[in-house]
Write a protein that holds these residues in place. Structure first.
Motif, PDB file in Angstrom:
ATOM      1  N   ARG A 113      31.548 -25.313  31.569  1.00  0.00           N
ATOM      2  CA  ARG A 113      30.177 -25.638  31.152  1.00  0.00           C
ATOM      3  C   ARG A 113      30.044 -25.582  29.633  1.00  0.00           C
ATOM      4  NH1 ARG A 113      28.916 -22.239  35.613  1.00  0.00           N
ATOM      5  NH2 ARG A 113      28.472 -20.498  34.192  1.00  0.00           N
ATOM      6  N   MET A 114      30.666 -24.595  29.011  1.00  0.00           N
ATOM      7  CA  MET A 114      30.583 -24.456  27.557  1.00  0.00           C
ATOM      8  C   MET A 114      31.309 -25.600  26.842  1.00  0.00           C
ATOM      9  SD  MET A 114      31.049 -20.324  27.081  1.00  0.00           S
ATOM     10  CE  MET A 114      30.739 -20.365  25.309  1.00  0.00           C
ATOM     11  N   LEU A 115      32.418 -26.045  27.400  1.00  0.00           N
ATOM     12  CA  LEU A 115      33.200 -27.113  26.768  1.00  0.00           C
ATOM     13  C   LEU A 115      32.418 -28.421  26.681  1.00  0.00           C
ATOM     14  CD1 LEU A 115      36.686 -26.477  28.415  1.00  0.00           C
ATOM     15  CD2 LEU A 115      36.193 -26.356  25.958  1.00  0.00           C
ATOM     16  N   VAL A 116      31.552 -28.680  27.638  1.00  0.00           N
ATOM     17  CA  VAL A 116      30.821 -29.953  27.667  1.00  0.00           C
ATOM     18  C   VAL A 116      29.390 -29.819  27.160  1.00  0.00           C
ATOM     19  CG1 VAL A 116      32.230 -30.792  29.580  1.00  0.00           C
ATOM     20  CG2 VAL A 116      30.059 -29.638  30.064  1.00  0.00           C
ATOM     21  N   ASP A 117      29.001 -28.637  26.723  1.00  0.00           N
ATOM     22  CA  ASP A 117      27.634 -28.385  26.265  1.00  0.00           C
ATOM     23  C   ASP A 117      27.586 -28.471  24.738  1.00  0.00           C
ATOM     24  OD1 ASP A 117      25.110 -27.342  25.602  1.00  0.00           O
ATOM     25  OD2 ASP A 117      25.097 -26.054  27.368  1.00  0.00           O
ATOM     26  N   ARG A 118      26.754 -29.353  24.217  1.00  0.00           N
ATOM     27  CA  ARG A 118      26.647 -29.538  22.760  1.00  0.00           C
ATOM     28  C   ARG A 118      26.288 -28.241  22.036  1.00  0.00           C
ATOM     29  NH1 ARG A 118      25.264 -35.021  20.401  1.00  0.00           N
ATOM     30  NH2 ARG A 118      24.700 -33.671  18.671  1.00  0.00           N
ATOM     31  N   ARG A 119      25.577 -27.347  22.715  1.00  0.00           N
ATOM     32  CA  ARG A 119      25.165 -26.101  22.056  1.00  0.00           C
ATOM     33  C   ARG A 119      26.361 -25.250  21.637  1.00  0.00           C
ATOM     34  NH1 ARG A 119      21.278 -23.680  26.497  1.00  0.00           N
ATOM     35  NH2 ARG A 119      23.051 -24.446  27.727  1.00  0.00           N
ATOM     36  N   TYR A 120      27.525 -25.518  22.246  1.00  0.00           N
ATOM     37  CA  TYR A 120      28.727 -24.725  21.935  1.00  0.00           C
ATOM     38  C   TYR A 120      29.783 -25.560  21.209  1.00  0.00           C
ATOM     39  CZ  TYR A 120      26.480 -21.702  25.346  1.00  0.00           C
ATOM     40  OH  TYR A 120      25.571 -20.921  26.010  1.00  0.00           O
ATOM     41  N   ARG A 121      29.366 -26.669  20.605  1.00  0.00           N
ATOM     42  CA  ARG A 121      30.336 -27.545  19.940  1.00  0.00           C
ATOM     43  C   ARG A 121      30.962 -26.885  18.717  1.00  0.00           C
ATOM     44  NH1 ARG A 121      25.225 -29.395  18.912  1.00  0.00           N
ATOM     45  NH2 ARG A 121      24.603 -29.745  16.726  1.00  0.00           N
ATOM     46  N   HIS A 122      30.303 -25.846  18.200  1.00  0.00           N
ATOM     47  CA  HIS A 122      30.848 -25.146  17.039  1.00  0.00           C
ATOM     48  C   HIS A 122      31.974 -24.182  17.412  1.00  0.00           C
ATOM     49  CE1 HIS A 122      27.870 -22.458  18.818  1.00  0.00           C
ATOM     50  NE2 HIS A 122      28.457 -21.450  18.190  1.00  0.00           N
ATOM     51  N   LEU A 123      32.190 -23.945  18.707  1.00  0.00           N
ATOM     52  CA  LEU A 123      33.231 -23.032  19.168  1.00  0.00           C
ATOM     53  C   LEU A 123      34.494 -23.813  19.522  1.00  0.00           C
ATOM     54  CD1 LEU A 123      31.218 -20.650  21.561  1.00  0.00           C
ATOM     55  CD2 LEU A 123      31.779 -20.292  19.154  1.00  0.00           C
ATOM     56  N   ASN A 124      35.663 -23.286  19.114  1.00  0.00           N
ATOM     57  CA  ASN A 124      36.913 -23.938  19.493  1.00  0.00           C
ATOM     58  C   ASN A 124      37.362 -23.435  20.866  1.00  0.00           C
ATOM     59  OD1 ASN A 124      38.264 -21.433  19.152  1.00  0.00           O
ATOM     60  ND2 ASN A 124      38.594 -21.859  16.968  1.00  0.00           N
ATOM     61  N   ILE A 125      38.484 -23.937  21.347  1.00  0.00           N
ATOM     62  CA  ILE A 125      38.959 -23.606  22.692  1.00  0.00           C
ATOM     63  C   ILE A 125      39.205 -22.108  22.845  1.00  0.00           C
ATOM     64  CG2 ILE A 125      40.745 -24.016  24.414  1.00  0.00           C
ATOM     65  CD1 ILE A 125      39.025 -26.456  23.863  1.00  0.00           C
ATOM     66  N   ALA A 126      39.847 -21.509  21.851  1.00  0.00           N
ATOM     67  CA  ALA A 126      40.153 -20.077  21.934  1.00  0.00           C
ATOM     68  C   ALA A 126      38.874 -19.250  21.990  1.00  0.00           C
ATOM     69  CB  ALA A 126      41.011 -19.653  20.741  1.00  0.00           C
ATOM     70  N   GLN A 127      37.874 -19.649  21.214  1.00  0.00           N
ATOM     71  CA  GLN A 127      36.620 -18.901  21.206  1.00  0.00           C
ATOM     72  C   GLN A 127      35.887 -19.021  22.545  1.00  0.00           C
ATOM     73  OE1 GLN A 127      35.128 -20.905  17.678  1.00  0.00           O
ATOM     74  NE2 GLN A 127      35.205 -18.993  16.490  1.00  0.00           N
ATOM     75  N   ILE A 128      35.923 -20.201  23.131  1.00  0.00           N
ATOM     76  CA  ILE A 128      35.292 -20.395  24.435  1.00  0.00           C
ATOM     77  C   ILE A 128      36.023 -19.578  25.499  1.00  0.00           C
ATOM     78  CG2 ILE A 128      34.990 -22.092  26.292  1.00  0.00           C
ATOM     79  CD1 ILE A 128      34.111 -24.083  24.174  1.00  0.00           C
ATOM     80  N   ALA A 129      37.356 -19.561  25.409  1.00  0.00           N
ATOM     81  CA  ALA A 129      38.140 -18.750  26.350  1.00  0.00           C
ATOM     82  C   ALA A 129      37.735 -17.283  26.226  1.00  0.00           C
ATOM     83  CB  ALA A 129      39.630 -18.915  26.078  1.00  0.00           C
ATOM     84  N   HIS A 130      37.601 -16.811  24.995  1.00  0.00           N
ATOM     85  CA  HIS A 130      37.215 -15.413  24.769  1.00  0.00           C
ATOM     86  C   HIS A 130      35.813 -15.143  25.298  1.00  0.00           C
ATOM     87  CE1 HIS A 130      36.955 -11.512  22.817  1.00  0.00           C
ATOM     88  NE2 HIS A 130      35.774 -11.878  22.315  1.00  0.00           N
ATOM     89  N   GLU A 131      34.873 -16.037  25.022  1.00  0.00           N
ATOM     90  CA  GLU A 131      33.493 -15.867  25.480  1.00  0.00           C
ATOM     91  C   GLU A 131      33.410 -15.861  27.006  1.00  0.00           C
ATOM     92  OE1 GLU A 131      30.529 -15.427  23.857  1.00  0.00           O
ATOM     93  OE2 GLU A 131      31.725 -15.074  22.064  1.00  0.00           O
ATOM     94  N   SER A 132      34.375 -16.476  27.659  1.00  0.00           N
ATOM     95  CA  SER A 132      34.390 -16.537  29.122  1.00  0.00           C
ATOM     96  C   SER A 132      35.176 -15.393  29.750  1.00  0.00           C
ATOM     97  CB  SER A 132      34.977 -17.886  29.581  1.00  0.00           C
ATOM     98  OG  SER A 132      34.221 -18.958  29.056  1.00  0.00           O
ATOM     99  N   GLY A 133      35.718 -14.521  28.923  1.00  0.00           N
ATOM    100  CA  GLY A 133      36.394 -13.340  29.447  1.00  0.00           C
ATOM    101  C   GLY A 133      37.901 -13.434  29.502  1.00  0.00           C
ATOM    102  N   PHE A 134      38.481 -14.477  28.920  1.00  0.00           N
ATOM    103  CA  PHE A 134      39.939 -14.630  28.922  1.00  0.00           C
ATOM    104  C   PHE A 134      40.512 -14.065  27.626  1.00  0.00           C
ATOM    105  CE2 PHE A 134      38.503 -17.946  31.809  1.00  0.00           C
ATOM    106  CZ  PHE A 134      39.378 -17.792  32.889  1.00  0.00           C
ATOM    107  N   GLY A 135      41.411 -13.094  27.740  1.00  0.00           N
ATOM    108  CA  GLY A 135      42.043 -12.514  26.571  1.00  0.00           C
ATOM    109  C   GLY A 135      43.282 -13.249  26.125  1.00  0.00           C
ATOM    110  N   ASP A 136      43.848 -14.055  27.024  1.00  0.00           N
ATOM    111  CA  ASP A 136      45.097 -14.788  26.753  1.00  0.00           C
ATOM    112  C   ASP A 136      44.797 -16.285  26.837  1.00  0.00           C
ATOM    113  OD1 ASP A 136      47.560 -16.121  26.929  1.00  0.00           O
ATOM    114  OD2 ASP A 136      48.535 -14.370  27.809  1.00  0.00           O
ATOM    115  N   VAL A 137      44.851 -16.987  25.699  1.00  0.00           N
ATOM    116  CA  VAL A 137      44.509 -18.405  25.666  1.00  0.00           C
ATOM    117  C   VAL A 137      45.512 -19.242  26.456  1.00  0.00           C
ATOM    118  CG1 VAL A 137      44.113 -20.401  24.171  1.00  0.00           C
ATOM    119  CG2 VAL A 137      43.366 -18.131  23.447  1.00  0.00           C
TER     120      VAL A 137
END
Length: 331
Positions: A276-300
């Protein structure tokens, strides 16, 4: 309330009406049209109410906030609710409720049980919030044959069934039990189970109610807590179990009975959040690693693998497709 009715939801706020008509609207729509009560504001402050109504088979729920006012059920109005029994839970503020000359509220988190055929008065003494549930008496009687013993009584805030009932209503308010009549009937049955337990159901009735309603309410509350804490990479069964006062093994058992597992549920929901974050414009400022972290993933690297396995595409591919769509929309 009939057991064939689908789920329906409506929100009523006095803020949607001119100040001069707010009290009149609330008296007519809520007081006379829904709750069969007379309403008398307290003090000189403008009257305010904001309530969401949920209608399920055999159960009606009103949850929201109100300014100080008396809510009185006269002898005449009481006759209109003969097939219903009410449980009203104080969530915040100060309030009182009296019936048969007894005070029925013992603080925030407690509930009053109002007998349907007798006058009563409920008063919000300050601005506060509440949950009021109306149950079909025949539906309650099937599980709690001695339900009338609870009339005109207070249910303390430490009553386990009441706590689960309140939390289950909160979970329903956050989501939607679906317009599917079968799902609506299931949710309604769980609420009735919990109400019967709060009324004092015993023996086989109580065992059945705990098995159905208690289990469903606990699992719903646990899932709600998990969804609120998905970004915590240290989230574990021990954490959730401690919050709910149960053992980690029991948490696992609840998920097993639901045909899943704690870890599988967490992983699925984390991946869904990331997608959901990857396709949401509100999170376009976040890169893949940051989205992974925000979703609870410690290992990209692990995130990339499980994401591709779940959705058939890499996170970077999903983000690039979203960027193309954003450019088209902007153009």
């Amino acid at each position: 309330m009939q057991d064939t009715e689908p789920f329906r939801r409506a929100r009523v706020s006095t803020d949607d009406f001119p100040q001069a008509k707010r009290l009149q609207m609330w008296r007519e729509v809520y007081g006379r049209g829904i709750a069969n009560i007379d309403i008398e504001p307290i003090g000189d402050e403008p009257f305010h109410a904001d309530v969401t109504f949920n209608l399920l088979p055999n159960v009606s729920i009103a949850a929201g906030s109100r300014s100080p006012a008396h809510y009185r059920v006269s002898k005449e109005l009481a006759t209109k609710g003969k097939d219903l029994v009410a449980i009203s839970v104080l969530r915040s503020g100060r309030a009182s409720a009296t019936q048969f000359g007894k005070e029925l509220i013992s603080g925030v988190g407690s509930a009053s049980v109002i007998a349907p055929l007798d006058p009563s008065t409920s008063t919000m003494l300050t601005e506060g919030s509440f949950i009021t549930l109306l149950f079909s008496l025949p539906a309650i009687a099937r599980l709690a044959p001695h339900f009338s013993r609870a009339f005109g009584q207070s249910i303390p805030s430490n009553n386990e069934a009441l706590r689960l009932l309140t939390r289950y209503v909160d979970v329903l308010d956050d989501g939607d039990p679906s317009t599917d009549p079968a799902v609506a009937r299931s949710v309604s049955a769980h609420l009735i189970d919990l109400a019967a337990l709060a009324f004092g159901a015993q023996g086989d009735y109580a065992e059945l109610a705990w098995e159905r309603g208690g289990t469903a309410a606990r699992l719903a509350a646990i899932k709600s807590d998990i969804l609120a804490a998905l970004g915590d990479s240290e989230l574990a069964t021990e954490t959730i179990a401690a919050r709910h006062g149960i053992s980690p093994r029991y948490v696992q058992k609840l998920f097993e009975q639901d045909g899943s597992s704690f870890s599988a549920f967490v992983l699925t929901e984390r991946l869904a959040k990331a997608q959901r974050m990857l396709v949401d414009r509100r999170y376009r400022h976040l890169n893949i690693a940051q989205i992974a972290h925000e979703s609870g993933f410690g290992d990209v690297s692990y995130f990339n693998r499980v994401f591709r396995r779940q959705f058939g595409s890499r996170p970077s591919d999903v983000r690039e497709s979203a960027k193309c769509l954003w450019r088209e929309q902007r153009g």
